[in-house]
Every structure is written in structure tokens, then in C-alpha cells.
Design an enzyme around this catalytic site. Sequence first.
Site, PDB file in Angstrom:
ATOM      1  N   HIS A  29       0.745  -0.895   0.595  1.00 15.04           N
ATOM      2  CA  HIS A  29       0.108   0.165   0.341  1.00 15.04           C
ATOM      3  C   HIS A  29       1.180   1.548  -0.266  1.00 15.04           C
ATOM      4  O   HIS A  29       1.848   1.225  -0.075  1.00 15.04           O
ATOM      5  CB  HIS A  29      -0.830   0.306   1.391  1.00 15.04           C
ATOM      6  CG  HIS A  29      -1.155  -1.365   1.653  1.00 15.04           C
ATOM      7  ND1 HIS A  29      -2.858  -1.540   0.909  1.00 15.04           N
ATOM      8  CD2 HIS A  29      -1.703  -2.370   2.622  1.00 15.04           C
ATOM      9  CE1 HIS A  29      -3.612  -2.947   1.425  1.00 15.04           C
ATOM     10  NE2 HIS A  29      -2.365  -3.088   1.991  1.00 15.04           N
ATOM     11  N   TYR A  45      -8.949   3.749  10.485  1.00 18.64           N
ATOM     12  CA  TYR A  45      -8.192   3.800  10.978  1.00 18.64           C
ATOM     13  C   TYR A  45      -6.711   5.132  10.482  1.00 18.64           C
ATOM     14  O   TYR A  45      -7.160   5.911   9.188  1.00 18.64           O
ATOM     15  CB  TYR A  45      -7.495   2.800  11.060  1.00 18.64           C
ATOM     16  CG  TYR A  45      -6.829   2.016   9.973  1.00 18.64           C
ATOM     17  CD1 TYR A  45      -5.594   2.758   9.392  1.00 18.64           C
ATOM     18  CD2 TYR A  45      -7.782   1.533   8.983  1.00 18.64           C
ATOM     19  CE1 TYR A  45      -5.212   2.237   8.245  1.00 18.64           C
ATOM     20  CE2 TYR A  45      -7.176   1.037   7.877  1.00 18.64           C
ATOM     21  CZ  TYR A  45      -5.797   1.070   7.535  1.00 18.64           C
ATOM     22  OH  TYR A  45      -5.678   0.530   6.330  1.00 18.64           O
ATOM     23  N   ARG A 120     -11.107  -3.866  -5.175  1.00 17.44           N
ATOM     24  CA  ARG A 120     -10.852  -4.244  -4.223  1.00 17.44           C
ATOM     25  C   ARG A 120     -11.990  -4.057  -3.989  1.00 17.44           C
ATOM     26  O   ARG A 120     -13.066  -3.173  -3.708  1.00 17.44           O
ATOM     27  CB  ARG A 120      -9.484  -4.188  -3.597  1.00 17.44           C
ATOM     28  CG  ARG A 120      -9.815  -5.208  -2.070  1.00 17.44           C
ATOM     29  CD  ARG A 120      -8.953  -4.072  -1.197  1.00 17.44           C
ATOM     30  NE  ARG A 120      -7.429  -5.405  -0.050  1.00 17.44           N
ATOM     31  CZ  ARG A 120      -7.425  -4.798   0.818  1.00 17.44           C
ATOM     32  NH1 ARG A 120      -7.551  -3.136   1.106  1.00 17.44           N
ATOM     33  NH2 ARG A 120      -7.009  -5.917   1.984  1.00 17.44           N
ATOM     34  N   TYR A 153     -11.371  -9.044   0.414  1.00 19.17           N
ATOM     35  CA  TYR A 153     -10.813  -9.320   1.168  1.00 19.17           C
ATOM     36  C   TYR A 153     -11.807  -9.783   2.583  1.00 19.17           C
ATOM     37  O   TYR A 153     -12.790  -9.142   2.677  1.00 19.17           O
ATOM     38  CB  TYR A 153     -10.066  -8.248   1.364  1.00 19.17           C
ATOM     39  CG  TYR A 153      -9.587  -7.631   3.389  1.00 19.17           C
ATOM     40  CD1 TYR A 153      -8.672  -9.589   3.804  1.00 19.17           C
ATOM     41  CD2 TYR A 153      -8.914  -7.018   4.251  1.00 19.17           C
ATOM     42  CE1 TYR A 153      -8.010 -10.041   4.476  1.00 19.17           C
ATOM     43  CE2 TYR A 153      -7.680  -7.603   5.484  1.00 19.17           C
ATOM     44  CZ  TYR A 153      -7.638  -8.385   4.952  1.00 19.17           C
ATOM     45  OH  TYR A 153      -6.644  -8.339   6.787  1.00 19.17           O
ATOM     46  N   HIS A 177      -4.714 -13.105   1.804  1.00 19.44           N
ATOM     47  CA  HIS A 177      -3.844 -13.485   2.725  1.00 19.44           C
ATOM     48  C   HIS A 177      -4.821 -14.921   3.221  1.00 19.44           C
ATOM     49  O   HIS A 177      -5.101 -15.444   3.859  1.00 19.44           O
ATOM     50  CB  HIS A 177      -4.702 -12.299   3.611  1.00 19.44           C
ATOM     51  CG  HIS A 177      -3.832 -11.266   3.687  1.00 19.44           C
ATOM     52  ND1 HIS A 177      -2.882 -10.779   3.211  1.00 19.44           N
ATOM     53  CD2 HIS A 177      -4.327  -9.840   4.142  1.00 19.44           C
ATOM     54  CE1 HIS A 177      -3.008  -9.229   2.774  1.00 19.44           C
ATOM     55  NE2 HIS A 177      -3.670  -9.088   3.555  1.00 19.44           N
ATOM     56  N   ASP A 247       2.943  -7.121   2.305  1.00 18.16           N
ATOM     57  CA  ASP A 247       1.656  -6.012   2.856  1.00 18.16           C
ATOM     58  C   ASP A 247       1.840  -4.672   3.174  1.00 18.16           C
ATOM     59  O   ASP A 247       1.616  -3.792   3.886  1.00 18.16           O
ATOM     60  CB  ASP A 247       0.924  -6.924   3.435  1.00 18.16           C
ATOM     61  CG  ASP A 247      -0.053  -6.174   4.397  1.00 18.16           C
ATOM     62  OD1 ASP A 247      -1.236  -5.734   3.599  1.00 18.16           O
ATOM     63  OD2 ASP A 247      -0.659  -6.612   5.799  1.00 18.16           O
TER      64      ASP A 247
HETATM   65  C1  0GY Z   1      -4.650  -5.585   4.547  1.00 22.40           C
HETATM   66  C2  0GY Z   1      -4.646  -5.444   5.534  1.00 22.40           C
HETATM   67  C3  0GY Z   1      -5.218  -4.867   6.103  1.00 22.40           C
HETATM   68  C4  0GY Z   1      -6.073  -3.351   6.145  1.00 22.40           C
HETATM   69  C5  0GY Z   1      -6.213  -3.089   4.870  1.00 22.40           C
HETATM   70  O1  0GY Z   1      -7.183  -1.575   3.309  1.00 22.40           O
HETATM   71  C6  0GY Z   1      -6.669  -2.042   4.396  1.00 22.40           C
HETATM   72  O2  0GY Z   1      -7.178  -1.131   5.281  1.00 22.40           O
HETATM   73  O3  0GY Z   1      -6.411  -3.958   3.539  1.00 22.40           O
HETATM   74  C7  0GY Z   1      -5.570  -5.111   8.069  1.00 22.40           C
HETATM   75  O4  0GY Z   1      -6.128  -4.260   8.293  1.00 22.40           O
HETATM   76  O5  0GY Z   1      -6.109  -6.557   8.114  1.00 22.40           O
HETATM   77  O6  0GY Z   1      -3.856  -6.406   3.572  1.00 22.40           O
HETATM   78  O7  0GY Z   1      -3.450  -4.227   3.989  1.00 22.40           O
END
Ligand code: 0GY
Length: 291
Positions: A29, A45, A120, A153, A177, A247
Site C-alpha cells: 500500500h 484508522y 477491491r 478481502y 491473505h 503487505d
Molecule cells: C491489509 C490488511 C489490512 C488493512 C487493509 O485496506 C486496508 O485498510 O487492507 C488489515 O487491517 O487487515 O491487507 O493491508
Amino acid sequence: MDANYMPFHPSPRKPAYAPPPGAVDAHCHVFGPGDVFPYAPERKYTPCDAPKEKLFALRDFLGFERNVIVQATCHGKDNRALVDALKASNGLARGVASVGPSVSDAELHDMHEAGVRGVRFNFVKRLVDATPKEVYLGIADRIAPLGWHIVVYFEAPDLEGLIPFLRQLPTTIVVDHMGRPDIAKGVDHPDFQRFVDLMADNPNVWSKVSCPERLSVDGPATNYADVVPFARRLVDRFTDRVLWGTDWPHPNMTTHMPDDGALVDVIPHIATDAAKQKALLVDNPMRLYWS
Ligand code: 0GY
């Protein structure tokens, strides 16, 4: 940044494992910087800034050549930080965006030009408010003609309820994941078998064999050995449908912040020969994102 937010590792070690030429970090990211690309009002967050320059430096340091940058929920459906990073990458990054039903064809076209190749859909309740399935199906129909795929996800307890929806999606599906299995249950538990069956029954379903640091019970002391059997099973059985990613910058870690070099050193344990490593790190991501 949130008071309890853990920043990414300041000085990862050089991995002992050298990825093959052309290796792709297919899940990472960029965050902000927040004064240029503000975080989304609806975010759950607030991370520390993790700008593209840091990501590209880490890529080089770890021995990778390319990135797939995935839109994170803290930026909502504002993909500007992602697109900015893609445009600055000299073609060495592709992207996965988050879009709503009101996205225009012109916006989709511009994102494609920048290097976006997927959207996504996020079902993790602590990260997003729920989106109706019909909305997601409508978006799927819009992006399918572009040749894009869908990254999903979700957490393991939600898989059973999601299967009918996943079967309706018209594109390649990439699961983040490994569907977040409960590692404590063991690799032979019916819950993980359900995920293996999903991949076996649906040749359009791929998996990222990523995030041992999120899934592990034992943690970094064993270099996440308890997660290895799960990832290895997917790599062995579905060698041409697995992806790997760091990640970085590891949002919302609470137990510890992984050393990215240590994460790279997990790779030869989950992809146990050179052919599997090349499939995982080069051939599969190149086919999905650069062909
Ligand atoms: C990841 C996992 C997380 C967060 C996000 O998009 C996101 O905020 O994917 C997580 O907190 O499990 O893949 O980065």
C-alpha cells in the site's frame, strides 16, 4: 496517526533469500502523505504516512522489481495517492483501486491508463461499513470489460456465506491473505479445506499467500512457521494461481511490526523450489498485471 498505530519497521534486514529476477511484491500500500493525499473521512484508522518513495526504496532493498499497490481502506474510494504512485513508478507498479457505483467510464479509463488492473471488495467489518452485494455486482459488470479482476478481502468465518456471491463474479478473483484462516485450527481443519475447495472448484479464484505476520499464533520468533503449511498447500496445489506480497506498511498490526526482510525469508519455505518461486513471484503476477 492513531495513538495506538504501529509504524512500519524503520530498518528491515537484508533478506537471505534472493527473489528471482523480475519478482513482484503483489500486495502493498501507499498511505498519503496525508497533507497531500488526505485520509478518507469514513476511515476506521489513521495510519502513519507511508509514501511511494519509501515503498520503492523498500522494493529495491528487498530485491524486487515491481509492485502491485492495493488501495487501502484509510483512503476510501479516493484513489489519488495510488494513481500518483503508479504514475511515478515508470511502469514498475500496477494498482488495485476501490470504486463506488457512481464511478464514470472516463475515471475507469484514466485509472487503467495509470496502471490500475483491478478493484477491491472489502468484507472485513472492522475496516469498512458493509456494501450491498448488488452494488458490488454492478461494479463487477463495469470493470470486467476492461479486463480487470476483483480482489476480495474477508475473514474465514465469512467465507461460507460469501461463496454464492463469489460464484457470481464474472472475472478472476484474488483472495487476500488466504482468506485469513484460523491458524490455530490447523491446516487440515474443514474451515481451511473449504477455502481449498473454493479454489479447486473455481479456476478463476487465486490467492495471495501473504501476511504470515497477521495470521501467525507463534509470531516472528519462529519466523511464522505455523503459517507455512497453509501457504505451502496452496502453492503446491495451485501453483499458477498464487501471488505473494509484503503487505507493507502493515496497517493495524497490534502484536508486533514485522521485519520485511524476515517476511521475504519465508518465501522459500512456502515455495520450495525455483520453479514454484518463479511462478509465485514472477510468472503469475506478470500474467495478471502486465500482460
Ligand atoms: C491489509 C490488511 C489490512 C488493512 C487493509 O485496506 C486496508 O485498510 O487492507 C488489515 O487491517 O487487515 O491487507 O493491508
